[in-house]
Design a protein around this motif. Sequence first.
Motif, PDB file in Angstrom:
ATOM      1  N   GLU A  15      33.379  51.415  54.857  1.00  0.00           N
ATOM      2  CA  GLU A  15      33.748  52.496  55.773  1.00  0.00           C
ATOM      3  C   GLU A  15      34.485  51.959  56.990  1.00  0.00           C
ATOM      4  N   GLY A  16      35.359  50.985  56.767  1.00  0.00           N
ATOM      5  CA  GLY A  16      36.087  50.391  57.870  1.00  0.00           C
ATOM      6  C   GLY A  16      37.585  50.503  57.731  1.00  0.00           C
ATOM      7  N   LEU A  17      38.060  51.383  56.865  1.00  0.00           N
ATOM      8  CA  LEU A  17      39.502  51.527  56.647  1.00  0.00           C
ATOM      9  C   LEU A  17      39.985  52.762  57.400  1.00  0.00           C
ATOM     10  N   GLU A  18      40.125  52.614  58.713  1.00  0.00           N
ATOM     11  CA  GLU A  18      40.576  53.728  59.530  1.00  0.00           C
ATOM     12  C   GLU A  18      41.866  53.348  60.239  1.00  0.00           C
ATOM     13  N   ARG A  19      42.408  54.296  60.921  1.00  0.00           N
ATOM     14  CA  ARG A  19      43.671  54.080  61.646  1.00  0.00           C
ATOM     15  C   ARG A  19      43.524  52.911  62.623  1.00  0.00           C
ATOM     16  N   GLY A  20      44.527  52.032  62.613  1.00  0.00           N
ATOM     17  CA  GLY A  20      44.541  50.908  63.539  1.00  0.00           C
ATOM     18  C   GLY A  20      43.801  49.676  63.056  1.00  0.00           C
ATOM     19  N   ILE A  21      43.317  49.681  61.821  1.00  0.00           N
ATOM     20  CA  ILE A  21      42.525  48.554  61.325  1.00  0.00           C
ATOM     21  C   ILE A  21      43.357  47.281  61.238  1.00  0.00           C
ATOM     22  N   ILE A  22      44.629  47.388  60.886  1.00  0.00           N
ATOM     23  CA  ILE A  22      45.470  46.192  60.796  1.00  0.00           C
ATOM     24  C   ILE A  22      45.597  45.526  62.161  1.00  0.00           C
ATOM     25  N   LYS A  23      45.812  46.320  63.184  1.00  0.00           N
ATOM     26  CA  LYS A  23      45.916  45.783  64.547  1.00  0.00           C
ATOM     27  C   LYS A  23      44.606  45.125  64.969  1.00  0.00           C
ATOM     28  N   ARG A  24      43.479  45.757  64.679  1.00  0.00           N
ATOM     29  CA  ARG A  24      42.182  45.189  65.068  1.00  0.00           C
ATOM     30  C   ARG A  24      41.898  43.879  64.341  1.00  0.00           C
ATOM     31  N   ILE A  25      42.248  43.828  63.061  1.00  0.00           N
ATOM     32  CA  ILE A  25      42.052  42.586  62.305  1.00  0.00           C
ATOM     33  C   ILE A  25      42.953  41.495  62.874  1.00  0.00           C
ATOM     34  N   ALA A  26      44.204  41.841  63.152  1.00  0.00           N
ATOM     35  CA  ALA A  26      45.150  40.857  63.702  1.00  0.00           C
ATOM     36  C   ALA A  26      44.664  40.311  65.040  1.00  0.00           C
ATOM     37  N   GLU A  27      44.170  41.187  65.901  1.00  0.00           N
ATOM     38  CA  GLU A  27      43.673  40.741  67.203  1.00  0.00           C
ATOM     39  C   GLU A  27      42.424  39.885  67.074  1.00  0.00           C
ATOM     40  N   ALA A  28      41.529  40.248  66.169  1.00  0.00           N
ATOM     41  CA  ALA A  28      40.277  39.508  66.009  1.00  0.00           C
ATOM     42  C   ALA A  28      40.465  38.153  65.341  1.00  0.00           C
ATOM     43  N   THR A  29      41.510  38.027  64.523  1.00  0.00           N
ATOM     44  CA  THR A  29      41.694  36.802  63.752  1.00  0.00           C
ATOM     45  C   THR A  29      42.837  35.933  64.249  1.00  0.00           C
ATOM     46  N   SER A  30      43.631  36.431  65.187  1.00  0.00           N
ATOM     47  CA  SER A  30      44.835  35.747  65.679  1.00  0.00           C
ATOM     48  C   SER A  30      45.891  35.582  64.591  1.00  0.00           C
ATOM     49  N   LEU A  31      45.837  36.422  63.572  1.00  0.00           N
ATOM     50  CA  LEU A  31      46.867  36.439  62.535  1.00  0.00           C
ATOM     51  C   LEU A  31      47.965  37.401  62.960  1.00  0.00           C
ATOM     52  N   GLU A  32      49.133  37.237  62.398  1.00  0.00           N
ATOM     53  CA  GLU A  32      50.232  38.165  62.651  1.00  0.00           C
ATOM     54  C   GLU A  32      49.947  39.479  61.925  1.00  0.00           C
ATOM     55  N   ARG A  33      50.363  40.588  62.534  1.00  0.00           N
ATOM     56  CA  ARG A  33      50.124  41.895  61.918  1.00  0.00           C
ATOM     57  C   ARG A  33      50.778  42.007  60.554  1.00  0.00           C
ATOM     58  N   HIS A  34      51.961  41.436  60.393  1.00  0.00           N
ATOM     59  CA  HIS A  34      52.640  41.528  59.101  1.00  0.00           C
ATOM     60  C   HIS A  34      51.877  40.765  58.016  1.00  0.00           C
ATOM     61  N   GLN A  35      51.181  39.671  58.387  1.00  0.00           N
ATOM     62  CA  GLN A  35      50.365  38.947  57.414  1.00  0.00           C
ATOM     63  C   GLN A  35      49.200  39.811  56.948  1.00  0.00           C
ATOM     64  N   VAL A  36      48.535  40.432  57.902  1.00  0.00           N
ATOM     65  CA  VAL A  36      47.385  41.285  57.582  1.00  0.00           C
ATOM     66  C   VAL A  36      47.838  42.473  56.746  1.00  0.00           C
ATOM     67  N   ALA A  37      48.949  43.087  57.122  1.00  0.00           N
ATOM     68  CA  ALA A  37      49.456  44.243  56.379  1.00  0.00           C
ATOM     69  C   ALA A  37      49.835  43.860  54.952  1.00  0.00           C
ATOM     70  N   ALA A  38      50.425  42.695  54.778  1.00  0.00           N
ATOM     71  CA  ALA A  38      50.818  42.249  53.436  1.00  0.00           C
ATOM     72  C   ALA A  38      49.597  42.060  52.546  1.00  0.00           C
ATOM     73  N   VAL A  39      48.545  41.472  53.092  1.00  0.00           N
ATOM     74  CA  VAL A  39      47.321  41.295  52.305  1.00  0.00           C
ATOM     75  C   VAL A  39      46.657  42.650  52.053  1.00  0.00           C
ATOM     76  N   MET A  40      46.614  43.476  53.085  1.00  0.00           N
ATOM     77  CA  MET A  40      45.985  44.791  52.972  1.00  0.00           C
ATOM     78  C   MET A  40      46.676  45.647  51.909  1.00  0.00           C
ATOM     79  N   ASN A  41      48.001  45.576  51.855  1.00  0.00           N
ATOM     80  CA  ASN A  41      48.774  46.386  50.914  1.00  0.00           C
ATOM     81  C   ASN A  41      49.060  45.666  49.607  1.00  0.00           C
ATOM     82  N   ASN A  42      48.456  44.513  49.434  1.00  0.00           N
ATOM     83  CA  ASN A  42      48.579  43.705  48.216  1.00  0.00           C
ATOM     84  C   ASN A  42      50.040  43.323  47.938  1.00  0.00           C
ATOM     85  N   ARG A  43      50.759  42.978  49.000  1.00  0.00           N
ATOM     86  CA  ARG A  43      52.162  42.570  48.877  1.00  0.00           C
ATOM     87  C   ARG A  43      52.374  41.122  49.277  1.00  0.00           C
ATOM     88  N   ALA A  44      51.329  40.415  49.626  1.00  0.00           N
ATOM     89  CA  ALA A  44      51.466  39.028  50.071  1.00  0.00           C
ATOM     90  C   ALA A  44      51.888  38.147  48.907  1.00  0.00           C
TER      91      ALA A  44
END
Length: 75
Positions: A15-44
Amino acid sequence: MRISFRLAELLQQQEGLERGIIKRIAEATSLERHQVAAVMNNRAKYVSLGTLAALCEYLIEHHQVDRADLPGVLF
């Protein structure tokens, strides 16, 4: 062989897939947003071990995913 990432599915189960989750993951992990989005959308096309470790730590700390299940549940 194609590897599929199940990050979005795992977050949805937790129950953690809500609006802004990519930004929150990026901020918490110091990863780039595009990296997180690519993994999230299975495009990495490439995921480093550092990125994988950061995502695992995020899931452990913020979504109480069992450490013993990671990284296996992401694939």
